[in-house]
Design a protein around this motif. Structure first.
Motif, PDB file in Angstrom:
ATOM      1  N   THR A  65      -6.953  38.547  -2.177  1.00 19.38           N
ATOM      2  CA  THR A  65      -7.842  39.044  -1.160  1.00 19.38           C
ATOM      3  C   THR A  65      -9.113  39.997  -1.360  1.00 19.38           C
ATOM      4  OG1 THR A  65      -7.695  40.229   1.207  1.00 19.38           O
ATOM      5  CG2 THR A  65      -6.680  41.239  -0.621  1.00 19.38           C
ATOM      6  N   LYS A  66     -10.207  40.442  -0.577  1.00 18.27           N
ATOM      7  CA  LYS A  66     -11.172  41.071  -1.184  1.00 18.27           C
ATOM      8  C   LYS A  66     -11.526  42.284  -0.301  1.00 18.27           C
ATOM      9  CE  LYS A  66     -12.401  36.083  -1.261  1.00 18.27           C
ATOM     10  NZ  LYS A  66     -11.636  35.444  -0.383  1.00 18.27           N
ATOM     11  N   LEU A  67     -12.209  42.999  -0.867  1.00 14.15           N
ATOM     12  CA  LEU A  67     -12.905  44.303  -0.569  1.00 14.15           C
ATOM     13  C   LEU A  67     -13.978  43.964   0.588  1.00 14.15           C
ATOM     14  CD1 LEU A  67     -12.939  47.584  -0.684  1.00 14.15           C
ATOM     15  CD2 LEU A  67     -14.550  47.118  -2.459  1.00 14.15           C
ATOM     16  N   TRP A  68     -14.072  44.334   1.592  1.00 13.08           N
ATOM     17  CA  TRP A  68     -15.112  44.173   2.622  1.00 13.08           C
ATOM     18  C   TRP A  68     -16.283  45.242   2.297  1.00 13.08           C
ATOM     19  CZ3 TRP A  68     -17.666  40.797   4.157  1.00 13.08           C
ATOM     20  CH2 TRP A  68     -18.716  40.782   5.110  1.00 13.08           C
ATOM     21  N   ASN A  69     -17.241  44.993   3.017  1.00 16.26           N
ATOM     22  CA  ASN A  69     -18.675  45.697   2.829  1.00 16.26           C
ATOM     23  C   ASN A  69     -18.411  47.207   2.920  1.00 16.26           C
ATOM     24  OD1 ASN A  69     -19.542  43.206   1.512  1.00 16.26           O
ATOM     25  ND2 ASN A  69     -21.042  42.796   3.284  1.00 16.26           N
ATOM     26  N   ASN A  70     -17.955  47.305   4.217  1.00 18.47           N
ATOM     27  CA  ASN A  70     -18.010  48.848   4.653  1.00 18.47           C
ATOM     28  C   ASN A  70     -17.021  49.541   3.967  1.00 18.47           C
ATOM     29  OD1 ASN A  70     -19.541  47.899   6.810  1.00 18.47           O
ATOM     30  ND2 ASN A  70     -17.929  47.728   8.223  1.00 18.47           N
ATOM     31  N   ASP A  71     -16.281  49.253   3.070  1.00 20.90           N
ATOM     32  CA  ASP A  71     -15.506  49.940   2.215  1.00 20.90           C
ATOM     33  C   ASP A  71     -15.799  50.176   0.826  1.00 20.90           C
ATOM     34  OD1 ASP A  71     -13.837  50.328   4.491  1.00 20.90           O
ATOM     35  OD2 ASP A  71     -12.530  48.244   3.994  1.00 20.90           O
ATOM     36  N   HIS A  72     -17.000  50.191   0.492  1.00 16.94           N
ATOM     37  CA  HIS A  72     -17.479  50.174  -1.026  1.00 16.94           C
ATOM     38  C   HIS A  72     -17.397  51.670  -1.229  1.00 16.94           C
ATOM     39  CE1 HIS A  72     -19.570  46.190  -1.968  1.00 16.94           C
ATOM     40  NE2 HIS A  72     -18.588  45.997  -1.223  1.00 16.94           N
ATOM     41  N   GLY A  73     -17.201  52.037  -2.716  1.00 16.60           N
ATOM     42  CA  GLY A  73     -17.024  53.309  -3.163  1.00 16.60           C
ATOM     43  C   GLY A  73     -15.709  53.536  -3.459  1.00 16.60           C
TER      44      GLY A  73
ATOM     45  N   LEU B   9      -1.095  42.361  -5.549  1.00 16.41           N
ATOM     46  CA  LEU B   9      -1.945  41.160  -5.292  1.00 16.41           C
ATOM     47  C   LEU B   9      -2.431  40.512  -6.586  1.00 16.41           C
ATOM     48  CD1 LEU B   9      -4.196  42.914  -2.807  1.00 16.41           C
ATOM     49  CD2 LEU B   9      -2.948  40.892  -2.163  1.00 16.41           C
ATOM     50  N   ASP B  10      -2.422  39.191  -6.853  1.00 19.06           N
ATOM     51  CA  ASP B  10      -2.840  38.701  -8.082  1.00 19.06           C
ATOM     52  C   ASP B  10      -4.116  38.835  -8.142  1.00 19.06           C
ATOM     53  OD1 ASP B  10      -0.120  37.119  -8.886  1.00 19.06           O
ATOM     54  OD2 ASP B  10      -0.430  36.839  -6.579  1.00 19.06           O
ATOM     55  N   LEU B  11      -5.152  38.948  -7.309  1.00 19.26           N
ATOM     56  CA  LEU B  11      -6.634  39.015  -7.718  1.00 19.26           C
ATOM     57  C   LEU B  11      -7.249  39.697  -6.648  1.00 19.26           C
ATOM     58  CD1 LEU B  11      -8.984  38.208  -9.197  1.00 19.26           C
ATOM     59  CD2 LEU B  11      -9.141  36.008  -7.962  1.00 19.26           C
ATOM     60  N   TYR B  12      -8.001  40.629  -6.790  1.00 17.35           N
ATOM     61  CA  TYR B  12      -8.667  41.357  -5.832  1.00 17.35           C
ATOM     62  C   TYR B  12     -10.117  41.358  -6.094  1.00 17.35           C
ATOM     63  CZ  TYR B  12      -9.561  45.313  -2.436  1.00 17.35           C
ATOM     64  OH  TYR B  12      -9.953  45.855  -1.178  1.00 17.35           O
ATOM     65  N   LEU B  13     -11.003  41.026  -5.245  1.00 13.60           N
ATOM     66  CA  LEU B  13     -12.396  40.809  -5.528  1.00 13.60           C
ATOM     67  C   LEU B  13     -13.332  41.873  -4.834  1.00 13.60           C
ATOM     68  CD1 LEU B  13     -12.517  36.927  -5.112  1.00 13.60           C
ATOM     69  CD2 LEU B  13     -11.999  38.300  -7.111  1.00 13.60           C
ATOM     70  N   ILE B  14     -14.441  42.195  -5.258  1.00 16.45           N
ATOM     71  CA  ILE B  14     -15.517  42.651  -4.235  1.00 16.45           C
ATOM     72  C   ILE B  14     -16.379  41.787  -3.686  1.00 16.45           C
ATOM     73  CG2 ILE B  14     -17.456  44.250  -4.218  1.00 16.45           C
ATOM     74  CD1 ILE B  14     -16.537  45.605  -6.498  1.00 16.45           C
ATOM     75  N   HIS B  15     -16.154  41.708  -2.313  1.00 14.30           N
ATOM     76  CA  HIS B  15     -16.509  40.542  -1.631  1.00 14.30           C
ATOM     77  C   HIS B  15     -18.194  40.024  -1.689  1.00 14.30           C
ATOM     78  CE1 HIS B  15     -15.300  37.979   2.124  1.00 14.30           C
ATOM     79  NE2 HIS B  15     -16.003  37.311   1.460  1.00 14.30           N
ATOM     80  N   TRP B  16     -18.906  41.243  -1.733  1.00 17.58           N
ATOM     81  CA  TRP B  16     -20.439  41.147  -1.601  1.00 17.58           C
ATOM     82  C   TRP B  16     -21.054  42.262  -2.526  1.00 17.58           C
ATOM     83  CZ3 TRP B  16     -23.442  37.054   0.107  1.00 17.58           C
ATOM     84  CH2 TRP B  16     -22.683  36.410   0.769  1.00 17.58           C
ATOM     85  N   PRO B  17     -21.911  42.082  -3.311  1.00 15.60           N
ATOM     86  CA  PRO B  17     -22.335  43.156  -4.291  1.00 15.60           C
ATOM     87  C   PRO B  17     -23.344  44.097  -3.572  1.00 15.60           C
ATOM     88  CG  PRO B  17     -23.535  41.002  -4.585  1.00 15.60           C
ATOM     89  CD  PRO B  17     -22.606  40.576  -3.562  1.00 15.60           C
ATOM     90  N   ASN B  18     -24.068  43.679  -2.559  1.00 15.55           N
ATOM     91  CA  ASN B  18     -25.038  44.787  -1.893  1.00 15.55           C
ATOM     92  C   ASN B  18     -25.057  44.715  -0.512  1.00 15.55           C
ATOM     93  OD1 ASN B  18     -27.279  46.306  -1.653  1.00 15.55           O
ATOM     94  ND2 ASN B  18     -28.567  44.834  -2.836  1.00 15.55           N
ATOM     95  N   PRO B  19     -24.066  45.664  -0.109  1.00 18.26           N
ATOM     96  CA  PRO B  19     -24.084  45.514   1.448  1.00 18.26           C
ATOM     97  C   PRO B  19     -25.039  46.349   2.111  1.00 18.26           C
ATOM     98  CG  PRO B  19     -21.831  46.173   0.458  1.00 18.26           C
ATOM     99  CD  PRO B  19     -22.726  46.092  -0.666  1.00 18.26           C
TER     100      PRO B  19
END
Length: 290
Positions: free
Chosen positions: A83-91, A111-121
């Protein structure tokens, strides 16, 4: 490396194995649609499921995973869940909470893999380097604690990766980007691989518009395979892990039947350079309106 089934794997930087085709759930609605699609995929041999907080279907995806495990005898360690980290939750602090929220929604211990979904929200456009560094720190801590088994990125271009590497202690293991016919993103793939990352390709069918391509229709006839199968096979032959999505069981099954044929190199080049397709273009993450 020989890929001959849905349980064939690529190896990540940390030695973990990842099944070579992932089942995508983007645009699968929460509730019965996402649940039934994921359960069907698992029942038919998929062992790699990809979702994201932004897809708003983590609960249904998690329920399908847990129901399948309870009814099948398959062990949790045989599955690979992303699953992935959404833009509003960066930091840092927000990411710590987001990881716990995803684990709770999916009812999983890790979780087997966790991704930052987008680099520049959009929310952090004037401080994206700092918030990505904070997010990565929180992810590293969850990784060390065993809650995340691998860490990665999504939609990151070279300058985003370079910025992250200035502070990262754990190297990113995956870059998930849009890879499909006509959009091979060759330079970004090569750069990501040069750092040891596996490239995952979302929207491997070009969000559906590929089926109107006369060239792809001709290849379908040549190989006696569906256009979807040719797209997925092409991704694999590029060394890319595809993430096909469907909510129809017959297509879910068909999309996995790609291990008993091989595309000629000239056809791979043709597919990479397709033009004139009305497919969704790669979005510039520095200009995305979210």
């Amino acid at each position: 490396m020989e890929l001959n089934s849905l349980t064939s794997t690529f190896t990540l930087l940390n030695g973990n194995k990842i099944p070579c085709i992932g089942f995508g759930t983007w645009q699968s609605a929460d509730g019965d649609e996402a649940y039934n699609a994921v359960f069907s995929a698992l029942k038919n041999g998929y062992r790699h499921i990809d979702t994201a907080a932004a897809y708003e279907n983590e609960e249904s995806v998690g329920k399908a995973i847990n129901d399948f495990l309870a009814s099948s005898g398959v062990k949790r360690e045989e599955l690979f869940i992303t699953t992935k980290l959404w833009n509003n939750d960066h930091g840092y602090e927000s990411t710590r909470k987001a990881i716990e929220t995803s684990l709770k929604k999916m009812n999983l211990d890790y979780l087997d893999l966790y991704l930052i979904h987008w680099p520049n929200p959009l929310k952090f456009r004037n401080c994206w380097q700092e918030t990505n560094a904070g997010s990565w720190q929180a992810m590293e801590e969850a990784y060390e604690a065993g809650k995340l088994r691998a860490l990665g990125l999504s939609n990151f271009r070279q300058h985003h990766i370079e910025a992250l590497l200035k502070t990262a202690k754990v190297k990113p293991m995956v870059n998930q980007i849009m890879v499909c016919p006509g959009q091979s993103q060759k330079e970004l793939c090569e750069y990501s691989r040069s750092l040891g990352m596996l490239v995952e390709g979302y929207s491997p069918l070009g969000t559906g518009k590929i089926f109107s391509s006369e060239q792809m229709q001709n290849l379908s006839k040549k190989y006696g395979r569906s256009i979807a199968q040719i797209c997925i096979r092409w991704s694999l032959q590029q060394g890319c892990l595809p993430l096909p999505k469907s909510v129809h069981e017959e297509r879910i099954i068909e999309n996995a039947e790609v291990f008993d044929f091989e595309l000629e190199e000239s056809d791979c080049i043709l597919i990479a350079n397709l033009t004139g397709l009305e497919i969704r273009q790669n979005r510039n993450p520095d200009e995305a309106p979210f």
